[in-house]
Motif scaffolding. Sequence first.
Motif, PDB file in Angstrom:
ATOM      1  N   THR A   7       0.836  -1.207   0.000  1.00  0.00           N
ATOM      2  CA  THR A   7       0.000   0.000   0.000  1.00  0.00           C
ATOM      3  C   THR A   7       0.870   1.256   0.000  1.00  0.00           C
ATOM      4  N   GLN A   8       1.925   1.226   0.803  1.00  0.00           N
ATOM      5  CA  GLN A   8       2.823   2.378   0.854  1.00  0.00           C
ATOM      6  C   GLN A   8       3.573   2.567  -0.467  1.00  0.00           C
ATOM      7  N   ILE A   9       3.959   1.456  -1.097  1.00  0.00           N
ATOM      8  CA  ILE A   9       4.600   1.547  -2.413  1.00  0.00           C
ATOM      9  C   ILE A   9       3.647   2.189  -3.415  1.00  0.00           C
ATOM     10  N   GLN A  40       1.189   4.230  -2.768  1.00  0.00           N
ATOM     11  CA  GLN A  40       1.039   5.651  -2.440  1.00  0.00           C
ATOM     12  C   GLN A  40       2.227   6.477  -2.930  1.00  0.00           C
ATOM     13  N   LEU A  41       3.385   5.830  -3.051  1.00  0.00           N
ATOM     14  CA  LEU A  41       4.575   6.514  -3.565  1.00  0.00           C
ATOM     15  C   LEU A  41       4.610   6.529  -5.096  1.00  0.00           C
ATOM     16  N   ARG A  42       3.552   6.018  -5.719  1.00  0.00           N
ATOM     17  CA  ARG A  42       3.390   6.013  -7.176  1.00  0.00           C
ATOM     18  C   ARG A  42       4.474   5.212  -7.898  1.00  0.00           C
ATOM     19  N   ALA A  43       4.913   4.129  -7.250  1.00  0.00           N
ATOM     20  CA  ALA A  43       5.832   3.193  -7.906  1.00  0.00           C
ATOM     21  C   ALA A  43       5.035   1.964  -8.319  1.00  0.00           C
ATOM     22  N   ASN A  44       5.481   1.326  -9.384  1.00  0.00           N
ATOM     23  CA  ASN A  44       4.782   0.156  -9.906  1.00  0.00           C
ATOM     24  C   ASN A  44       5.605  -1.090  -9.621  1.00  0.00           C
ATOM     25  N   VAL A  45       4.997  -2.083  -8.992  1.00  0.00           N
ATOM     26  CA  VAL A  45       5.690  -3.328  -8.670  1.00  0.00           C
ATOM     27  C   VAL A  45       5.766  -4.196  -9.925  1.00  0.00           C
ATOM     28  N   ASP A  85      11.906  -9.151  -1.722  1.00  0.00           N
ATOM     29  CA  ASP A  85      12.659  -8.516  -2.803  1.00  0.00           C
ATOM     30  C   ASP A  85      11.665  -7.862  -3.756  1.00  0.00           C
ATOM     31  N   LEU A  86      11.858  -6.571  -3.996  1.00  0.00           N
ATOM     32  CA  LEU A  86      10.968  -5.824  -4.877  1.00  0.00           C
ATOM     33  C   LEU A  86      11.740  -5.284  -6.074  1.00  0.00           C
ATOM     34  N   GLU A  87      11.126  -5.361  -7.227  1.00  0.00           N
ATOM     35  CA  GLU A  87      11.623  -4.646  -8.406  1.00  0.00           C
ATOM     36  C   GLU A  87      10.528  -3.665  -8.786  1.00  0.00           C
ATOM     37  N   ILE A 117      11.505   7.258  -2.775  1.00  0.00           N
ATOM     38  CA  ILE A 117      11.011   5.964  -2.277  1.00  0.00           C
ATOM     39  C   ILE A 117      11.900   5.456  -1.153  1.00  0.00           C
ATOM     40  N   ARG A 118      13.206   5.511  -1.354  1.00  0.00           N
ATOM     41  CA  ARG A 118      14.139   5.032  -0.350  1.00  0.00           C
ATOM     42  C   ARG A 118      13.969   5.799   0.970  1.00  0.00           C
ATOM     43  N   ALA A 119      13.878   7.122   0.863  1.00  0.00           N
ATOM     44  CA  ALA A 119      13.745   7.946   2.068  1.00  0.00           C
ATOM     45  C   ALA A 119      12.436   7.658   2.794  1.00  0.00           C
ATOM     46  N   ALA A 120      11.352   7.490   2.027  1.00  0.00           N
ATOM     47  CA  ALA A 120      10.051   7.237   2.646  1.00  0.00           C
ATOM     48  C   ALA A 120      10.020   5.891   3.356  1.00  0.00           C
ATOM     49  N   LEU A 121      10.622   4.874   2.755  1.00  0.00           N
ATOM     50  CA  LEU A 121      10.642   3.553   3.377  1.00  0.00           C
ATOM     51  C   LEU A 121      11.469   3.563   4.657  1.00  0.00           C
ATOM     52  N   LYS A 122      12.596   4.256   4.619  1.00  0.00           N
ATOM     53  CA  LYS A 122      13.416   4.344   5.825  1.00  0.00           C
ATOM     54  C   LYS A 122      12.687   5.101   6.932  1.00  0.00           C
TER      55      LYS A 122
END
Length: 403
Positions: free
Chosen positions: A343-345, A347-352, A372-374, A386-391
Amino acid sequence: MKHTDIRNAVRLIRDRIIRTPLIFSPTLSRLFGAEIFLKLENLQKTGSFKVRGATYKLMKHRKAIGPLGVVAASAGNHAQGVALAARNAGVPATIVMPEWASISKQEATRSYGGDVILHGRSVGESLERAKDLAKTDRMFIHPFDDADIVTGQGTIGLEILSEMPDTDMILVPVGGGGLISGISAAVKPVRPDIRIIGVQASACPSAFESLRHGGVTHVDARRSLADGISVKQPGELTFRLIRKYAETVVLAEEEQIAAAILMLLERKKILAEGAGAVPLAALLNNSVRPDPDSKVVLVISGGNVDSPVLGRVIRKGLLKKGRIMRVRLYLEDSPGALSKLLTQIAQLRANVLHIVHDRDVKDLPISITYVDLELETRGPAHVDEIRAALKKEGYNIGLESYP
């Protein structure tokens, strides 16, 4: 070779080849500060300029060709060009291809009517076999070091001038030298001020080294995306014409060629093989810098690229540009943890693109799982976001791959 010969070639082959479009690229023009045009030989019959020279050779000598027809050696584009030209002329064609030639190019050559013989571990060995077959009343058609072949390729130059007589520069892929020789011989006698610049892959810089040494030079070759111009030695005829007409020959590295393929595909929806993309690669690496507002033609010489190679080029290019992010996260192995992450991914507008979720890993605590995500992203700034938000959310980030 005379300029009038090339004009005669236009008349002889015009009903058997495609007059390929010369298109303006606003995107590339903005990027490089000049008016950039693309001569799309990737849209030619067989997907390459090679059919021009082969067609002229066969049409000019049709009456002299015996019942066994013609023979040529090639790993790809020349093979297909000769096969089609021979079929159109109503003569048999025997094509010797190296044993490693791609199946798709073998089948394409057969589909154009060529009788394919697999022989040799290199194109050089295939050429020797073809020359042996030529002793049995077959006409041998050299891929580049032949005046008729060069003349046929020169029809591209006349097409460029007829549509854009005020062209300032033409960037041309160089392998054995037939294409740049023909274009130069067509253009320079009537427009001596046009700058003709050749581009080679640095993995096989035979024309570059020949100019540097002042004579035909043999080089070792590394594997290259631009396999269509991986020719270890230019021809005697073509080298003389390159030295006479070309301003210089510059080099492009593999990463730059890959970037050029991807840019043409994404920005212009044009599929170019590695050899066809090297003119753009020369602009990307600044080895060629056009004058402001000058008119520059990039000869996109072919579009015959194998699908697996294209897939690798696209993925590698997207990774390098930060358009794909790979990340490993360690989660508490509890209900809803993965759903919350995804859900957070979103919201960050990234596509799995791909996901691997595994809890059965040696040395991991029993309460921890990894994912593991691509992810498909908009670019480097989005990756950093994305990296900053996940951290910030407290995720334990492990192995990361960017670019």
